[in-house]
Design an enzyme around this catalytic site. Structure first.
Site, short mmCIF file in Angstrom:
data_model
loop_
_atom_site.label_atom_id
_atom_site.label_comp_id
_atom_site.label_asym_id
_atom_site.label_seq_id
_atom_site.Cartn_x
_atom_site.Cartn_y
_atom_site.Cartn_z
N GLY A 25 -8.34 -8.30 0.83
CA GLY A 25 -7.09 -8.32 1.58
C GLY A 25 -6.51 -9.72 1.70
O GLY A 25 -5.31 -9.94 1.48
N ARG A 45 0.83 -1.21 0.00
CA ARG A 45 0.00 0.00 0.00
C ARG A 45 0.86 1.27 0.00
O ARG A 45 0.45 2.29 -0.55
CB ARG A 45 -0.93 -0.01 1.21
CG ARG A 45 -2.11 -0.92 1.00
CD ARG A 45 -3.03 -0.92 2.18
NE ARG A 45 -4.31 -1.52 1.83
CZ ARG A 45 -5.23 -1.86 2.70
NH1 ARG A 45 -5.04 -1.66 3.98
NH2 ARG A 45 -6.37 -2.38 2.30
N LYS A 94 -17.89 -17.01 4.26
CA LYS A 94 -19.35 -17.15 4.28
C LYS A 94 -20.03 -16.60 3.02
O LYS A 94 -19.58 -15.62 2.45
CB LYS A 94 -19.91 -16.39 5.48
CG LYS A 94 -19.52 -17.03 6.80
CD LYS A 94 -20.08 -16.23 7.93
CE LYS A 94 -19.87 -16.93 9.26
NZ LYS A 94 -20.35 -16.14 10.37
N GLY A 132 -12.50 -4.35 1.49
CA GLY A 132 -13.92 -3.97 1.57
C GLY A 132 -14.33 -3.13 0.37
O GLY A 132 -15.42 -3.32 -0.19
P1 AMP Z 1 -13.65 -13.63 3.76
O1 AMP Z 1 -13.24 -12.60 4.77
O2 AMP Z 1 -15.11 -13.91 3.72
O3 AMP Z 1 -13.04 -13.39 2.40
O4 AMP Z 1 -13.05 -14.98 4.27
C1 AMP Z 1 -11.69 -15.21 4.46
C2 AMP Z 1 -11.57 -16.29 5.47
O5 AMP Z 1 -12.25 -17.44 5.02
C3 AMP Z 1 -10.16 -16.71 5.73
O6 AMP Z 1 -9.78 -16.26 7.00
C4 AMP Z 1 -10.23 -18.23 5.68
O7 AMP Z 1 -9.58 -18.84 6.77
C5 AMP Z 1 -11.71 -18.50 5.73
N1 AMP Z 1 -12.06 -19.79 5.12
C6 AMP Z 1 -11.79 -20.21 3.87
N2 AMP Z 1 -12.21 -21.47 3.67
C7 AMP Z 1 -12.77 -21.88 4.81
C8 AMP Z 1 -13.37 -23.10 5.23
N3 AMP Z 1 -13.46 -24.14 4.41
N4 AMP Z 1 -13.84 -23.18 6.49
C9 AMP Z 1 -13.74 -22.10 7.31
N5 AMP Z 1 -13.18 -20.92 6.98
C10 AMP Z 1 -12.69 -20.81 5.74
#
Ligand code: AMP
Length: 397
Positions: free
Chosen positions: A355, A35, A202, A378
């Site tokens: 990120g 950055r 999620k 974000g």
């Molecule tokens: P996000 O902030 O929604 O982009 O999610 C990123 C996070 O998703 C990371 O910290 C990963 O550890 C988590 N993640 C990815 N795959 C899985 C999984 N199969 N089960 C639980 N967490 C996950």
């Protein structure tokens, strides 16, 4: 929207909002200075035009009014100095809009740089307070926003401040302009086949983005924790894997929409599964249909990697947001690292947002192989959701 080169800045006091919110380790060392490096073209442009440069940024989330050292931007000033390769000192203010900042700003000469302290030391920043914004605005004849990563926030240095500069005195910096350009080109006018790779924890966090993307892409690849809600919607039992029961219907609707539009949708076919959310445990490589009760999928497996590689083979444009597994733990990082390698090796235009995803690409050593890696998590997600960012709107209005 004006870009810095469209307005007259020579010899002026230029106030630049940067996003210097860089990750640090437990010893306070900056672990990724991308950055800061990405802000250099705008800063150098101002140095070359004999400007007096005042930089401002937030850093993490300090308690307003409490000047805790660990939230200070001092290490950023030091790194910026190293990266700019200039002999001149970079002046560091002890406060944001206080006596020290004002005194140091008043003594700046052509080409000098002053960095104000962490904007979030002051409550007015996150409150989008007009008086605080005015105090900041007093530092500059010209305002430049180069903080893409903060543009989704209605904060004083991003939003309220623009009311104090007319159109001839405010503009986007080169980084902000580049971010907008890459995302809008890819989303509005992609060279096809256009493939979106979406992962992360999620569905709920990326639902709006998925709904927008399914209408634009030719193929949609879904990995990470969110894939399990989709697998459940197909009637597959996924053990203790991350599933958002309340979004199973939404997942079905996205799959139905994909079918209706002939968008090809790919889900993992196998996983790296464990009984606990830990590295120090037995893992099994299993087809998704065979995840036992009590086990959870924490990464995509080798068959999914091969499948996704095939799906990406003919892509001309790829947008990637979200890791394929719990990449923070080495044992579950391979799916994300391989995905990075695969995307980097295609001949497609590749845009990476988020990120975590940028972190994966960095760890995989693929940063230079991607067409563009966004500095905003974000903010880039909001663009995928089709939203207008308050910071960009304020510059344009
Ligand atoms: P996000 O902030 O929604 O982009 O999610 C990123 C996070 O998703 C990371 O910290 C990963 O550890 C988590 N993640 C990815 N795959 C899985 C999984 N199969 N089960 C639980 N967490 C996950």
């Amino acid at each position: 929207m004006n870009i810095i080169k469209d307005i007259e800045i020579t010899g002026k006091r230029v106030l630049i909002r940067c996003d210097f919110n860089v990750p640090k380790d437990e010893f306070g060392n900056i672990t990724d200075d991308r950055r800061i490096r990405e802000a250099l073209p705008t800063i150098r442009y101002c140095i070359d035009r004999d400007c007096k440069i005042i930089l401002m940024s937030h850093y993490e989330r300090p308690k307003p009014g409490v000047y805790e050292e660990r939230f200070s931007l001092k290490p950023v000033a030091k790194r910026l100095h190293t990266l700019l390769k200039i002999s001149k000192e970079i002046y560091m203010a002890e406060d944001v809009i206080g006596e020290d900042a004002k005194a140091k700003a008043a003594t700046l000469e052509a080409g000098d740089i002053l960095l104000l302290e962490n904007l979030r030391y002051e409550a007015g920043e996150t409150e989008n307070d007009s008086d605080f914004a005015k105090a900041l605005a007093d530092f500059g004849d010209v305002y430049i926003n180069d903080a893409f990563g903060a543009c989704h926030r209605k904060h004083a240095s991003i939003h309220a401040i623009t009311q104090y500069f007319d159109k001839a005195h405010r503009a986007a910096g080169f980084l902000l302009a580049k971010e907008i350009n890459f995302f809008s080109k890819m989303l509005d006018n992609p060279v096809r086949p256009f493939v979106a790779v979406v992962g992360g924890s999620k569905v709920s966090g990326k639902l709006q983005a998925l709904l927008k993307l399914v209408d634009k892409v030719d193929k949609l690849i879904i990995g990470g924790g969110m894939a399990f809600t989709f697998l459940r919607a197909l009637g597959i039992e996924t053990g203790n894997s991350l599933v958002e029961e309340e979004l199973i219907d939404e997942a079905s609707a996205i799959m139905a929409r994909a079918k209706e539009l002939s968008v090809k949708l790919y889900l993992p076919v196998d996983v790296v599964a464990a009984q606990e959310f830990s590295e120090n445990t037995t893992v099994k490589y299993l087809p998704v249909q065979e995840i036992p009760e009590g086990w959870m999928g924490l990464d995509i497996g080798p068959a999914s990697i091969r499948l996704f590689r095939e799906a990406l083979n003919d892509a001309k444009s790829i947008i990637w947001n979200g890791p394929m597994g719990v990449y923070e733990m080495d044992r579950y990082a391979k799916g994300s690292l391989m995905m990075s390698n695969i995307i980097a090796q295609t001949h497609a235009t590749t845009v990476v947002g988020g990120g975590d995803t940028a972190d994966v690409v960095n760890r995989a050593g693929d940063i230079d192989e991607m067409t563009f890696v966004s500095t905003g998590g974000g903010a880039s997600l909001k663009l995928l959701e089709g939203e207008r960012l308050p910071g960009i709107e304020a510059l344009e209005s």
